[in-house]
Design an enzyme around this catalytic site. Structure first.
Site, PDB file in Angstrom:
ATOM      1  N   HIS A   1      36.131-137.015  16.894  1.00  0.00           N
ATOM      2  CA  HIS A   1      36.514-136.950  15.359  1.00  0.00           C
ATOM      3  C   HIS A   1      36.407-138.362  14.636  1.00  0.00           C
ATOM      4  O   HIS A   1      37.485-138.477  13.773  1.00  0.00           O
ATOM      5  CB  HIS A   1      38.075-136.313  15.439  1.00  0.00           C
ATOM      6  CG  HIS A   1      38.545-135.881  14.107  1.00  0.00           C
ATOM      7  ND1 HIS A   1      39.058-136.630  12.936  1.00  0.00           N
ATOM      8  CD2 HIS A   1      38.200-134.384  13.553  1.00  0.00           C
ATOM      9  CE1 HIS A   1      39.231-135.818  12.154  1.00  0.00           C
ATOM     10  NE2 HIS A   1      38.849-134.444  12.386  1.00  0.00           N
TER      11      HIS A   1
ATOM     12  N   ASP B   1      39.347-125.841  12.808  1.00  0.00           N
ATOM     13  CA  ASP B   1      39.024-127.195  13.318  1.00  0.00           C
ATOM     14  C   ASP B   1      39.953-127.693  14.576  1.00  0.00           C
ATOM     15  O   ASP B   1      41.072-127.471  14.573  1.00  0.00           O
ATOM     16  CB  ASP B   1      39.112-128.172  12.261  1.00  0.00           C
ATOM     17  CG  ASP B   1      37.839-128.052  11.206  1.00  0.00           C
ATOM     18  OD1 ASP B   1      37.269-126.845  11.318  1.00  0.00           O
ATOM     19  OD2 ASP B   1      37.645-128.977  10.384  1.00  0.00           O
TER      20      ASP B   1
ATOM     21  N   HIS C   1      32.448-130.114  15.950  1.00  0.00           N
ATOM     22  CA  HIS C   1      33.290-130.953  15.045  1.00  0.00           C
ATOM     23  C   HIS C   1      33.293-132.281  15.649  1.00  0.00           C
ATOM     24  O   HIS C   1      34.526-133.082  15.613  1.00  0.00           O
ATOM     25  CB  HIS C   1      34.819-130.382  14.943  1.00  0.00           C
ATOM     26  CG  HIS C   1      35.485-130.825  13.753  1.00  0.00           C
ATOM     27  ND1 HIS C   1      35.011-131.286  12.590  1.00  0.00           N
ATOM     28  CD2 HIS C   1      36.784-131.079  13.751  1.00  0.00           C
ATOM     29  CE1 HIS C   1      36.093-131.487  11.834  1.00  0.00           C
ATOM     30  NE2 HIS C   1      36.933-131.883  12.779  1.00  0.00           N
TER      31      HIS C   1
ATOM     32  N   HIS D   1      43.703-125.114  11.357  1.00  0.00           N
ATOM     33  CA  HIS D   1      43.497-125.855  12.534  1.00  0.00           C
ATOM     34  C   HIS D   1      44.275-125.296  13.613  1.00  0.00           C
ATOM     35  O   HIS D   1      45.557-125.157  13.569  1.00  0.00           O
ATOM     36  CB  HIS D   1      44.046-127.606  12.353  1.00  0.00           C
ATOM     37  CG  HIS D   1      43.228-128.452  11.355  1.00  0.00           C
ATOM     38  ND1 HIS D   1      43.501-128.531  10.026  1.00  0.00           N
ATOM     39  CD2 HIS D   1      42.214-129.471  11.713  1.00  0.00           C
ATOM     40  CE1 HIS D   1      42.749-129.039   9.342  1.00  0.00           C
ATOM     41  NE2 HIS D   1      42.016-129.899  10.520  1.00  0.00           N
TER      42      HIS D   1
END
Length: 258
Positions: free
Chosen positions: A124, A69, A120, A214
């Site tokens: 965010h 991510d 994604h 990540h």
């Protein structure tokens, strides 16, 4: 420019760590009905037909999916080198602002080397805090940015913090995006200890699992070679999320979670 990207990356990492520390594992998030990889495969018609483009039948093989991510970042090319060397495909849930835009060559390389590129959001933001127009903007801008680079619009998305609700599902469905959550996380936002990240992943690894990592944190990319090596020794085949679901297909708006 490099100073700007590094500074932006640092600010983002700090923000991600703060929100993730509150509830990365979905505690307190809205209720939802999730479909497991096995259910997705079993519900496919005809059940016995395996998609010809899939390199493995996860109904028979011991499959697990690596997902990353919030990238890409300056560390992602090193991660791609590892994945290429180990012949492991991954699924990348990319952030639009300061990431996809800042690293278009890395995004092109992901696509060229057979990884699944997914959404994604743009900045965010927690989607459950936004109205429908705000959700649409967060997802659509990243869809457009990825398509401009790769020529293909993503079909998968991961909501920040895994937080979703009916409103998120409706907008996702309109945009042709299925929601993908996870079964294992190393909480790599909280440590730079690569050995600890590796151990956390391996402790949670299970068949049909989806691992959340990540590629923006210092300890993560160095942990990946050991994770891959040990998962292979345990008999796992590492796949993308679409391969994990095949011959099923992730349906827009629906939530998939092991």
């Amino acid at each position: 420019m490099s100073w700007y990207i590094s500074a932006s990356r640092s600010r983002l990492a700090t923000a991600l760590a703060a929100v993730a520390a509150v509830s990365l594992m979905l505690s307190g998030c809205s209720s939802y009905d999730a479909i497991s990889p096995r259910e997705a495969r079993d519900d496919a018609r005809p059940k016995a037909q395996v998609v010809k483009t899939a390199r493995v039948d996860c109904a028979k093989a011991r499959c697990i999916a690596l997902t990353f991510d919030a990238g890409p970042s300056e560390d992602t090319p090193r991660l791609l080198d590892t994945l290429q060397r180990e012949k492991v495909p991954a699924t990348f849930f990319l952030l639009g602002k300061n990431h996809v835009r800042a690293h278009p060559d890395v995004v092109r390389r992901m696509a060229r080397e057979g990884h699944e590129i997914a959404n994604h959001t743009w900045t965010h933001k927690r989607l459950t805090d936004l109205d429908a127009d705000g959700i649409r903007e967060e997802l659509s801008r990243t869809q457009d940015a990825i398509e401009a680079i790769t020529g293909r619009r993503p079909t998968l998305m991961r909501p920040p913090q895994g937080r979703t609700d009916d409103k998120v599902a409706e907008v996702s469905r309109d945009l042709g995006l299925a929601q993908i959550l996870w079964s294992a996380t190393a909480k790599d936002y909280s440590t730079t200890d690569s050995a600890l990240i590796e151990r956390r992943v391996l402790d949670q690894a299970d068949r049909d699992g989806i691992i959340l990592l990540h590629d923006i944190y210092a300890g993560t990319v160095p942990a990946v070679p050991g994770i891959i090596e040990k998962l292979k020794k345990r008999g796992y085949t590492l796949v993308t999320v679409p391969q994990l679901l095949a011959p099923g297909h992730a349906e827009p708006g629906k939530v998939y979670k092991p």
